[in-house]
Scaffold this motif. Sequence first.
Motif, PDB file in Angstrom:
ATOM      1  N   THR A  62       0.786  -1.221   0.000  1.00  0.00           N
ATOM      2  CA  THR A  62       0.000   0.000   0.000  1.00  0.00           C
ATOM      3  C   THR A  62       0.822   1.277   0.000  1.00  0.00           C
ATOM      4  OG1 THR A  62      -1.669  -1.257   1.197  1.00  0.00           O
ATOM      5  CG2 THR A  62      -1.952   1.120   1.130  1.00  0.00           C
ATOM      6  N   GLN A  63       1.640   1.480   1.021  1.00  0.00           N
ATOM      7  CA  GLN A  63       2.364   2.753   1.126  1.00  0.00           C
ATOM      8  C   GLN A  63       3.328   2.945  -0.047  1.00  0.00           C
ATOM      9  OE1 GLN A  63       4.865   3.392   4.576  1.00  0.00           O
ATOM     10  NE2 GLN A  63       4.357   5.564   4.542  1.00  0.00           N
ATOM     11  N   HIS A  66       1.324   3.577  -3.335  1.00  0.00           N
ATOM     12  CA  HIS A  66       0.751   4.927  -3.385  1.00  0.00           C
ATOM     13  C   HIS A  66       1.850   5.963  -3.660  1.00  0.00           C
ATOM     14  CE1 HIS A  66      -3.438   4.327  -2.518  1.00  0.00           C
ATOM     15  NE2 HIS A  66      -3.214   3.684  -1.394  1.00  0.00           N
ATOM     16  N   HIS A  84      -3.983  12.622  -4.756  1.00  0.00           N
ATOM     17  CA  HIS A  84      -4.726  11.533  -4.115  1.00  0.00           C
ATOM     18  C   HIS A  84      -3.779  10.462  -3.575  1.00  0.00           C
ATOM     19  CE1 HIS A  84      -7.549   8.271  -3.444  1.00  0.00           C
ATOM     20  NE2 HIS A  84      -6.762   7.523  -4.197  1.00  0.00           N
ATOM     21  N   HIS A  85      -2.841  10.019  -4.404  1.00  0.00           N
ATOM     22  CA  HIS A  85      -1.939   8.943  -3.991  1.00  0.00           C
ATOM     23  C   HIS A  85      -0.897   9.424  -2.982  1.00  0.00           C
ATOM     24  CE1 HIS A  85      -3.545   5.631  -6.288  1.00  0.00           C
ATOM     25  NE2 HIS A  85      -3.751   6.491  -7.286  1.00  0.00           N
ATOM     26  N   ASN A  87      -1.462  11.709  -0.669  1.00  0.00           N
ATOM     27  CA  ASN A  87      -2.205  11.732   0.603  1.00  0.00           C
ATOM     28  C   ASN A  87      -2.449  10.333   1.135  1.00  0.00           C
ATOM     29  OD1 ASN A  87      -2.364  14.546   0.821  1.00  0.00           O
ATOM     30  ND2 ASN A  87      -4.232  14.633  -0.426  1.00  0.00           N
ATOM     31  N   ALA A  88      -2.743   9.399   0.242  1.00  0.00           N
ATOM     32  CA  ALA A  88      -2.966   8.014   0.662  1.00  0.00           C
ATOM     33  C   ALA A  88      -1.687   7.399   1.233  1.00  0.00           C
ATOM     34  CB  ALA A  88      -3.488   7.188  -0.513  1.00  0.00           C
ATOM     35  N   LEU A  90       0.725   9.024   2.720  1.00  0.00           N
ATOM     36  CA  LEU A  90       0.947   9.651   4.028  1.00  0.00           C
ATOM     37  C   LEU A  90      -0.004   9.103   5.086  1.00  0.00           C
ATOM     38  CD1 LEU A  90       1.516  13.324   2.884  1.00  0.00           C
ATOM     39  CD2 LEU A  90       3.234  11.740   3.806  1.00  0.00           C
ATOM     40  N   ALA A  91      -1.191   8.716   4.673  1.00  0.00           N
ATOM     41  CA  ALA A  91      -2.189   8.218   5.624  1.00  0.00           C
ATOM     42  C   ALA A  91      -1.897   6.799   6.107  1.00  0.00           C
ATOM     43  CB  ALA A  91      -3.574   8.289   4.982  1.00  0.00           C
ATOM     44  N   VAL A  92      -1.104   6.071   5.366  1.00  0.00           N
ATOM     45  CA  VAL A  92      -0.840   4.665   5.727  1.00  0.00           C
ATOM     46  C   VAL A  92       0.040   4.605   6.960  1.00  0.00           C
ATOM     47  CG1 VAL A  92       0.230   2.517   5.000  1.00  0.00           C
ATOM     48  CG2 VAL A  92      -1.152   3.814   3.399  1.00  0.00           C
TER      49      VAL A  92
END
Length: 92
Positions: A62-63, A66, A84-85, A87-88, A90-92
């Motif tokens: 995932t990380q 992204h 989008h990617h 931010n995704a 960073l959110a992981v």
Amino acid sequence: MRDAVIAAIEATDPGLAALELNAAVRPDDGESQLDLGQAYADLDRPHDAERCFKRALALGRTQAAHAVLAALYLSMRMWDAAEHHANAALAV
């Protein structure tokens, strides 16, 4: 058919052929998909890179997936997808 396969392998970069073979033999290995995607990105083959990175994402990388998708989309000037990617990742 064997000769056609050998000719195709000989006509391409040996490093790329090894990565393609590795990804084909290990289709459920996210790391192999990331490696092949990066090779495609380095060769300015963004659509092939995107396919591999999305496969790695589906396989749980995932990380990393992204992050490389964000970089790829930046290089393609696809700002919304890159954001989008990023931010995704960073959110992981």
